[in-house]
Design a protein around this motif. Structure first.
Motif, PDB file in Angstrom:
ATOM      1  N   LEU A   1       0.832  -1.211   0.000  1.00 33.46           N
ATOM      2  CA  LEU A   1       0.000   0.000   0.000  1.00 33.46           C
ATOM      3  C   LEU A   1       0.861   1.254   0.000  1.00 33.46           C
ATOM      4  N   GLY A   2       1.956   1.214   0.769  1.00 31.47           N
ATOM      5  CA  GLY A   2       2.870   2.353   0.812  1.00 31.47           C
ATOM      6  C   GLY A   2       3.430   2.651  -0.576  1.00 31.47           C
ATOM      7  N   CYS A   3       3.780   1.590  -1.310  1.00 26.87           N
ATOM      8  CA  CYS A   3       4.300   1.772  -2.675  1.00 26.87           C
ATOM      9  C   CYS A   3       3.228   2.374  -3.578  1.00 26.87           C
ATOM     10  N   VAL A   4       2.004   1.860  -3.475  1.00 30.97           N
ATOM     11  CA  VAL A   4       0.914   2.373  -4.313  1.00 30.97           C
ATOM     12  C   VAL A   4       0.703   3.859  -4.021  1.00 30.97           C
ATOM     13  N   MET A   5       0.683   4.210  -2.722  1.00 32.55           N
ATOM     14  CA  MET A   5       0.471   5.614  -2.356  1.00 32.55           C
ATOM     15  C   MET A   5       1.625   6.489  -2.852  1.00 32.55           C
ATOM     16  N   GLY A   6       2.867   6.007  -2.644  1.00 29.76           N
ATOM     17  CA  GLY A   6       4.037   6.792  -3.037  1.00 29.76           C
ATOM     18  C   GLY A   6       4.087   7.040  -4.533  1.00 29.76           C
ATOM     19  N   MET A   7       3.741   5.999  -5.330  1.00 32.86           N
ATOM     20  CA  MET A   7       3.804   6.144  -6.785  1.00 32.86           C
ATOM     21  C   MET A   7       2.708   7.078  -7.289  1.00 32.86           C
ATOM     22  N   ASN A   8       1.594   7.171  -6.546  1.00 33.00           N
ATOM     23  CA  ASN A   8       0.472   8.011  -6.982  1.00 33.00           C
ATOM     24  C   ASN A   8       0.325   9.235  -6.100  1.00 33.00           C
ATOM     25  N   GLN A   9       1.445   9.792  -5.691  1.00 29.25           N
ATOM     26  CA  GLN A   9       1.393  10.896  -4.726  1.00 29.25           C
ATOM     27  C   GLN A   9       0.401  11.979  -5.140  1.00 29.25           C
ATOM     28  N   ASP A  10      -0.494  12.320  -4.191  1.00 34.43           N
ATOM     29  CA  ASP A  10      -1.493  13.377  -4.357  1.00 34.43           C
ATOM     30  C   ASP A  10      -2.555  13.088  -5.407  1.00 34.43           C
ATOM     31  N   LYS A  11      -2.580  11.860  -5.946  1.00 31.23           N
ATOM     32  CA  LYS A  11      -3.706  11.493  -6.811  1.00 31.23           C
ATOM     33  C   LYS A  11      -4.775  10.867  -5.921  1.00 31.23           C
ATOM     34  N   TRP A  12      -5.934  10.537  -6.508  1.00 33.55           N
ATOM     35  CA  TRP A  12      -7.055  10.117  -5.652  1.00 33.55           C
ATOM     36  C   TRP A  12      -6.740   8.853  -4.866  1.00 33.55           C
ATOM     37  N   ALA A  13      -6.024   7.891  -5.479  1.00 37.01           N
ATOM     38  CA  ALA A  13      -5.723   6.631  -4.776  1.00 37.01           C
ATOM     39  C   ALA A  13      -4.915   6.923  -3.516  1.00 37.01           C
ATOM     40  N   ASP A  14      -3.953   7.810  -3.655  1.00 32.51           N
ATOM     41  CA  ASP A  14      -3.108   8.181  -2.523  1.00 32.51           C
ATOM     42  C   ASP A  14      -3.937   8.862  -1.441  1.00 32.51           C
ATOM     43  N   LYS A  15      -4.778   9.808  -1.876  1.00 33.29           N
ATOM     44  CA  LYS A  15      -5.569  10.567  -0.900  1.00 33.29           C
ATOM     45  C   LYS A  15      -6.495   9.646  -0.118  1.00 33.29           C
ATOM     46  N   LEU A  16      -7.146   8.738  -0.842  1.00 34.66           N
ATOM     47  CA  LEU A  16      -8.093   7.817  -0.207  1.00 34.66           C
ATOM     48  C   LEU A  16      -7.372   6.905   0.788  1.00 34.66           C
ATOM     49  N   LEU A  17      -6.291   6.262   0.310  1.00 36.77           N
ATOM     50  CA  LEU A  17      -5.577   5.312   1.164  1.00 36.77           C
ATOM     51  C   LEU A  17      -4.974   6.007   2.376  1.00 36.77           C
ATOM     52  N   LYS A  18      -4.525   7.232   2.166  1.00 39.67           N
ATOM     53  CA  LYS A  18      -3.923   7.968   3.275  1.00 39.67           C
ATOM     54  C   LYS A  18      -4.967   8.198   4.371  1.00 39.67           C
ATOM     55  N   LYS A  19      -6.196   8.530   3.955  1.00 39.20           N
ATOM     56  CA  LYS A  19      -7.250   8.752   4.945  1.00 39.20           C
ATOM     57  C   LYS A  19      -7.551   7.464   5.695  1.00 39.20           C
ATOM     58  N   VAL A  20      -7.598   6.355   4.957  1.00 41.62           N
ATOM     59  CA  VAL A  20      -7.852   5.059   5.595  1.00 41.62           C
ATOM     60  C   VAL A  20      -6.760   4.768   6.626  1.00 41.62           C
ATOM     61  N   CYS A  21      -5.515   5.046   6.241  1.00 44.43           N
ATOM     62  CA  CYS A  21      -4.399   4.772   7.144  1.00 44.43           C
ATOM     63  C   CYS A  21      -4.482   5.625   8.409  1.00 44.43           C
ATOM     64  N   TYR A  22      -4.794   6.910   8.231  1.00 45.15           N
ATOM     65  CA  TYR A  22      -4.909   7.786   9.402  1.00 45.15           C
ATOM     66  C   TYR A  22      -6.013   7.286  10.327  1.00 45.15           C
ATOM     67  N   LEU A  23      -7.120   6.888   9.696  1.00 43.84           N
ATOM     68  CA  LEU A  23      -8.263   6.410  10.469  1.00 43.84           C
ATOM     69  C   LEU A  23      -7.857   5.172  11.273  1.00 43.84           C
TER      70      LEU A  23
END
Lengths: 311, 331
Positions: free
Chosen positions: B126-148
């Motif tokens: 997941l970290g790789c997916v988020m890093g590769m898509n920085q600031d795109k929707w996939a990153d934003k969504l996953l980041k919120k899930v992680c914070y939650l």
């Protein structure tokens, strides 16, 4: 602008600026390259010479299409007579256009030199690479070393060899020689000259003005993000009398072997460029026209100059 | 070859000494703390007997356990027993502490290993997916899930999962490590796994968000480096860059993080095992704490120190083995 057919790379009115955010939402534009003109013919070595912080390295990124996302580019780039679009840049970089970067920090710290020089393309040019390493005086085991184990000069030669391994028509060398010994630097430059003789072109980005004068065919003097003068290198070897732009003359005067006389003042900050000619605030022969209007690039005595008064 | 062997011996000696001094410090400190606490081991022992005890008998028991001796002597007595491998006897379970730890740890090991591996792998991907898509929707969504996920308490999440999947959907058993009413030797591997899935999942949810966010940030740092710029200049595309340079450069910090997460893993297992009544070391800790079982509590404290320290040691050693720069510096 109709491109010429006998040039390899033509750059017209290239401007690059960065969108920056200050104090939250206030957006400012940082103009790092303004209305740059440059042509590179096949088999020619063109030196882009200018002081540090004048945006020279960004020119390389702009040609390759690898500027950061917050950069805005305008103007025209033509390669082999065709518009250099983002898609073409993607296809050409690493194959037709190769970059020799500045320092060892451009090498992956955790990848051994050999595979790193070979690159990601297959088949891997292992034979060609070891021949090239021998030619550049790199010991056999260099391929097995990590970048942090290379000396400064070795790292440069490795970086040069990454470009020489490709079949690139245009090599953009960004400060390729600092850190090398004189012999090594000359050998690297000999390699560039050899390639130029074979019809390839080299765009040499350097702050080493001596090197540019001695070694290139054409020198483009770069100031505050634009080319103020483009002339045959022989003019620069003659001196101020043969030169066209006040900055080129001042630059020549500032060299240790000449008058060693510094240019007064500072290069303007990219966020605060003067309205007219970029050199006007420091220019000894400026007029009101210079401070209000940007001078166009003019043909003068076989060279080009961006100055109202250049002769 | 002989030099490498010598280096290894030196490293193990060094870490061995470090671990021994740590254990000595932990044992002394925990002894002092227990001594200062209001827990009365004799009272707890008598409660455990379940019969009434006369004051004379109580005095006899106190004399037998040596409760009235000075603390220093008691401490030395406990330490000398410890050195002989005798951790004492649990007041709650009436069995040697070492046996209980061994048995409970094997149960916990299965749980922690599953949680540890899945958290590591899912977090890294997941970290790789988020890093590769920085600031795109996939990153934003996953980041919120992680914070939650990283802000929700484990035990609450465990209760919710229990409610949904065990009580509501009846997909998983409600608790324990094997079905009720089946003899130990008759329990099948599938039944064990079936009981393991939900607690392991709960435990992994606790740490994978952390790993994912760290991996994301590290990958973003790497992608902004000059060597990635040069890789782009040489015509490498996103996936090639990730494969050739990205993974190589983020794997090391990810591994370190993974091995230093032993502490959170152990702490988390206390919560997860209690929620799911899973008979592991974590539930033994709370039982010992609540029941005033001093020998078991001290034993588990020492063991957990050993466990966490081992994790950190592995992380240190791995760095020296994998990173050529550190390998070179250690020579």
């Amino acid at each position: 602008m109709q491109p010429h057919n006998d040039t390899l790379l033509e750059i017209h009115d290239l401007s690059v600026s960065f969108r920056m955010y200050h104090h939250g939402l206030e957006q400012t534009k940082l103009q790092v390259i303004s209305d740059l003109q440059l042509t590179v013919a096949p088999g020619e070595i063109v030196a882009v010479a200018g002081s540090s912080g004048s945006g020279k390295s960004l020119l390389a990124s702009a040609i390759l299409g690898i500027l950061p996302h917050n950069a805005a580019v305008s103007g025209h780039l033509h390669y082999k007579g065709q518009e250099l679009t983002a898609e073409r840049q993607r296809q050409l970089r690493g194959t037709e256009i190769a970059l020799v970067p500045q320092s060892v920090s451009y090498l992956d710290p955790l990848m051994k030199t050999g595979p790193q020089t070979d690159g990601h393309r297959r088949p891997k040019p292992v034979e060609k690479r070891s021949a090239l390493f021998r030619r550049l005086g790199l010991p056999e085991q260099t391929a097995k070393l990590y970048p942090f184990q290379l000396s400064g000069g070795m790292a440069r030669r490795v970086l040069v060899s990454t470009a020489l391994l490709t079949d690139a028509r245009l090599i953009i060398a960004d400060e390729p020689t600092p850190g090398m010994s004189l012999d090594q630097a000359l050998e690297a430059l000999r390699l560039f000259r050899e390639m130029a003789k074979a019809g390839k072109s080299v765009l040499l980005i350097t702050h080493d003005i001596d090197l540019a004068f001695e070694f290139a065919d054409t020198v483009a003097v770069f100031y505050a993000g634009t080319t103020v003068e483009t002339a045959p290198a022989s003019d620069f070897r003659i001196g101020p009398a043969a030169l066209r732009h006040p900055y080129s003359k001042a630059l020549w005067q500032s060299l240790p072997q000449n008058a060693f006389h510094p240019v007064e003042g500072f290069q303007p900050y990219a966020g605060d460029l003067p309205k007219g000619c970029l050199f006007a605030p420091r220019c000894p022969c400026k007029t009101t026209q210079c401070t209000t209007q940007v001078p166009p690039m003019r043909e003068v005595r076989g060279g080009k100059v961006r100055c109202y008064h250049g002769t | 070859m002989r030099r490498t062997l010598g280096r290894l011996v030196r490293i193990f000696l060094l870490y061995g000494i470090r671990m021994l001094t740590l254990l000595a410090a932990v044992s002394i400190l925990s002894f002092v703390l227990i001594n200062a606490s209001p827990i009365d081991p004799v009272q707890q022992y008598i409660l455990g007997l379940g019969t009434a005890v006369s004051p004379e008998q109580r005095a006899e028991i106190e004399a037998y356990w040596g409760v009235n001796e000075p603390p220093l002597e008691r401490c030395l007595g406990w330490l000398s027993g410890l050195l002989q491998g005798n951790l004492g006897e649990s007041a709650l379970f009436r069995r040697p502490v070492a046996d209980i730890i061994r048995e409970r740890f094997l149960n916990s090991l299965a749980l922690m290993l599953c949680a540890w591996l899945s958290a590591g792998i899912i977090g890294f991907v997941l970290g790789c997916v988020m890093g590769m898509n920085q600031d795109k929707w996939a990153d934003k969504l996953l980041k919120k899930v992680c914070y939650l996920l990283s802000s929700v308490p484990t035990f609450w999440l465990g209760l919710v999962l229990l409610l949904v999947f065990s009580v509501g959907l009846k997909w998983f058993p409600i608790g324990f490590s094997s079905p009720i009413g089946v003899r130990g030797q008759d329990v099948t591997l599938w039944q064990k796994l079936h009981h393991l899935i939900l607690p392991a999942f709960t435990l992994s949810l606790m740490s994978f968000a952390n790993i994912a966010l760290h991996t994301r940030q590290k990958l973003i740092d790497v992608l902004h480096s000059e060597y990635i710029l040069f890789a782009r200049a040489r015509g490498e595309r996103n996936l090639t860059i990730l494969r050739r340079h990205g993974l190589r450069n983020i794997l090391l910090p990810a591994l370190t993080l993974q091995f230093t997460s032993f502490a959170e893993l152990f702490g988390g297992s206390v919560m997860a095992e209690n929620v799911f009544s899973y008979p592991g070391l974590g539930s033994a800790v709370s039982a010992a704490g609540l029941g005033g079982d001093v020998p078991l509590l001290l034993g588990i404290t020492l063991f957990s120190a050993l466990f966490v320290c081992t994790g950190n040691m592995i992380a240190n050693l791995l760095y020296g083995i994998i990173d050529p720069r550190i390998r070179e510096a250690e020579k």
